[in-house]
Design a protein around this motif. Structure first.
Motif: not given
Length: 708
Positions: A169-181, A205-209, A254-258, A274-279
């Motif tokens: 989408g517009q102005a995406p976060l890089k994945e490693n920055l998203a993981a840091a957040i 997606i990063e949180a789910a991973l 994992t019991p986590s839900r997002f 994206n979520a499907r490709r990330a599994g």
């Protein structure tokens, strides 16, 4: 053991160091933009596959000083390149930095390439090929001052490119920055995580991973170490198999839900892909909706964390919608998410003040070139009652504005006015002016006194914006916000933007163009409307002069009133073109409607024509470079009247207005000139300016022998 360097976004170095130490790295040492560490081959592969925060992991090859291009060449040649990759592998050089000897990064890359190629030919091999687009081997050369760090990039493409996201989408976060957040948010794996403005879903997606114990590099199609002679394929495959087994177990256990939502359904579909490709699509529920529709999907528990990267604005006039959005989110969090955590990452940290929540922690980081801040909040265990969390903001201000609307709206409709003032610093704590322009509203924030802390003043502005949108029931896109001092000199003419967007409004039947965004003022002084109406009544069959004409609204009124001719004089070409546009919109065209670009005082001193009605509303003070002398309305108004008297026909009238606070008309000076004045200030003050007795001063001035 290999000496390695992991790069990351500025501000994430400490977090990356902790991650590498958790993976087993030794001798970790922070440097600007990364971490030095020691690792054997097994740990190297684990770091590449499992690091959620690193941008690249490189193998340093040489570190040397460069005082000339020869030094650069020799430093690169000192590396045994044929031992690192074979001649059949294609390579590319990425060179960054310059100094007095290497003034161009492309030239630096060329010298590095030449040294590598010559190293192979010196050993009797053929020249390896260069491929800048899809190289097998990537060489990094970083020049800082007089030193070069030369490295083999073991990552290939940046590690933030996990492989699951090919559309954003517009102005995406890089994945490693998203993981840091996510890691900094206070969220605990096993608990729910929500993002009400999820965009392409990267945070979720990063949180789910993380929750499912999935290595972020599992979906990457290519690695920079694949063509490296030191690569151990068997050990790598063992590392990958172990990661896949952990991912299968983690996804099942994992019991986590997002939960993610976004107003843009098209971007939301990309998030699902994206979520499907990330599994991890089975762990995430996406739903289209605005923030106003954001509800707690688990009202009975367990409690979790809301994490988001909300939109931001670069200018104040672009922020009303964002301020309202943040304010609304704050109220929703307090009323629907008691006991939860909230973490927001923003490139405009000041907007977070609109949440009206107190942050318990904050972190700084870079998102590309943007300086950003992440703030974490812990919400009260007991959710606020609907009347509190989502209740009325700035209730006293809202009540006053609502009262003003009731009293002024019917009057404006009766008078056929599209534009009028709704509020003018009625309450000391809310020091703003609010004007309606047809379906638009402009909020002008007066500069707060020094006794008011800037943060408190800004919070009050947020409250005003939110309450105004609620009381007037207008979309945020129809609200314009400006910051200004009370008018001093030519402040009203300062350029703010260059949107060039004009709105046609009506005043007593006259059509006038206003610009709500580009200037501090809009092109129409609302407090002068009765004076303009009087000028129309005075000008029938008369020759009318408008000095300091601005956008010509007084000339329009005189023309509609039946003036024989109008002459409008102003120093600004922009405003005269605006005046011409106003005249044309009222079918006032032809030679009888003259527009003159000139220094008004210079023109006045040389003018020979005479007029029946003259309107002059000069600046309080002017020292424009295009004017010969400075002008002060208090000091110079008698001299100004002397010049105007020369142009005023027998029986004619001057309407003189100004907005200098404390202005005193020099009656004795006018009498000495043979002029007499009658104050009409009270007569020209309309109901929407009744509270402000200093908004302007106005007189009718004529030859002494004429009855006023």
């Amino acid at each position: 053991m290999n000496s390695l360097f992991a790069t990351t976004a500025q501000g994430l170095e400490e977090l990356l160091k902790s991650e590498l130490e958790t993976l087993g790295a030794a001798s970790c040492k922070i440097a600007l933009g990364g971490v030095h560490f020691q690792a054997d081959s097994r740990l190297l592969y684990r770091a590449l596959l499992w690091s959620r925060l690193a941008s690249r992991i490189v193998l340093p090859l040489n570190d040397f000083s460069v005082g000339s291009d020869g030094d650069l060449y020799r430093g690169v040649q000192a590396v045994d390149w044929p031992s690192l990759f074979t001649v059949d592998k294609r390579f590319a050089v990425h060179f960054s930095g310059t100094n007095a000897a290497i003034r161009n990064s492309q030239y630096g890359a060329l010298k590095v390439k030449d040294a590598i190629v010559d190293s192979f030919t010196r050993h009797g091999a053929r020249r390896p090929d260069v491929d800048r687009q899809q190289p097998d081997i990537r060489i990094q050369a970083y020049l800082h001052r007089d030193r070069v760090m030369l490295s083999l990039d073991l990552s290939g493409s940046s590690l933030h490119q996990r492989g699951y996201r090919d559309a954003q989408g517009q102005a995406p976060l890089k994945e490693n920055l998203a993981a840091a957040i996510v890691l900094r948010s206070g969220w605990q794996p096993g608990t729910p995580l929500l993002d009400p403005m999820c965009g392409s879903g990267t945070l979720l997606i990063e949180a789910a991973l993380i929750a499912a114990d999935c290595a972020p590099g599992l979906t990457r199609p290519f690695w920079g170490f694949s063509a490296w002679s030191g690569h151990d394929e068997a050990l790598w495959q063992e590392t990958v198999r172990d990661a896949r087994e952990r991912a299968r177990a983690g996804l099942a256990q994992t019991p986590s839900r997002f939960y993610g939502s976004d107003v843009d359904s098209r971007v939301l579909e990309k998030a699902r892909q994206n979520a499907r490709r990330a599994g991890v699509s089975a762990l995430i529920t996406f739903q289209a909706g605005e923030v106003a529709q954001f509800v707690n999907p688990l009202p009975e528990g367990p409690r979790g964390t809301v994490v988001s990267n909300p939109p931001y604005g670069e200018r104040l006039e672009s922020e009303p919608a964002l301020i309202a959005l943040h304010n609304q989110l704050g109220r929703i969090m307090k009323s629907r998410f008691g006991g939860w955590r909230l973490s927001l990452f923003s490139a405009s940290p000041a907007l977070l003040g609109a949440l009206m929540l107190r942050a318990e922690r904050s972190f700084k980081a870079k998102n590309g070139p943007l300086d950003c801040e992440q703030k974490n909040y812990r919400l009260a265990e007991t959710a606020a009652a609907p009347g509190q969390g989502e209740g009325q903001i700035a209730a006293d201000f809202a009540n006053r504005l609502r009262k003003n609307v009731r009293s002024l709206q019917k009057w404006a409709e009766r008078e056929k006015l599209d534009c009028y003032r709704l509020y003018d610093a009625d309450l000391p704590d809310y020091n703003v002016a609010i004007d309606r322009y047809s379906s638009w509203v402009v909020i002008q924030e007066y500069v707060a006194p020094k006794s008011v802390e800037p943060e408190r003043a800004r919070q009050r502005l947020y409250d005003v914006i939110t309450a105004t949108l609620a009381v007037l029931a207008i979309p945020a896109s129809r609200l314009v916000v400006k910051a200004r001092e009370r008018q001093k000199g030519k402040n009203q003419y300062e350029k703010l933007a260059q949107k060039g967007e004009f709105l046609l409004v009506e005043e007593y039947g006259a059509k006038l163009w206003v610009n709500l965004t580009d200037y501090l003022d809009t092109g129409l002084f609302l407090d002068h409307r009765i004076a303009r109406k009087m000028l129309g009544e005075m000008s029938r069959g008369k020759d009318f002069l408008n000095l300091f004409a601005y956008t010509g609204s007084a000339s329009v009124r005189a023309g509609i009133g039946g003036a024989r001719s109008t002459t409008s004089v102003d120093m600004s070409r922009t405003y005269l073109e605006w005046a011409e546009k106003n005249l044309r919109s009222n079918d006032l065209v032809g030679r009888q409607h003259r527009l003159i670009q000139a220094d008004c005082l210079a023109w006045l001193s040389m003018a020979q024509a005479t007029f029946d009605v003259i309107f002059i509303d000069p600046p309080t003070f002017s020292n424009s470079k295009r004017m010969a002398d400075t002008f002060d309305v208090q000091r110079d108004h008698v001299a100004l009247m002397a010049e105007l008297k020369r142009l005023l026909r027998p029986g004619g009238t001057i309407m003189f207005s100004n907005n200098r606070r404390g202005f005193q008309l020099d009656d004795a000076g006018l009498t000495a000139l043979g002029l007499r004045a009658q104050s009409i200030t009270d007569r020209t003050r309309s109901p929407d300016f009744a509270r402000n007795r200093q908004i302007h001063h106005c007189w009718l001035i004529s030859h002494a022998d004429k009855d006023l």
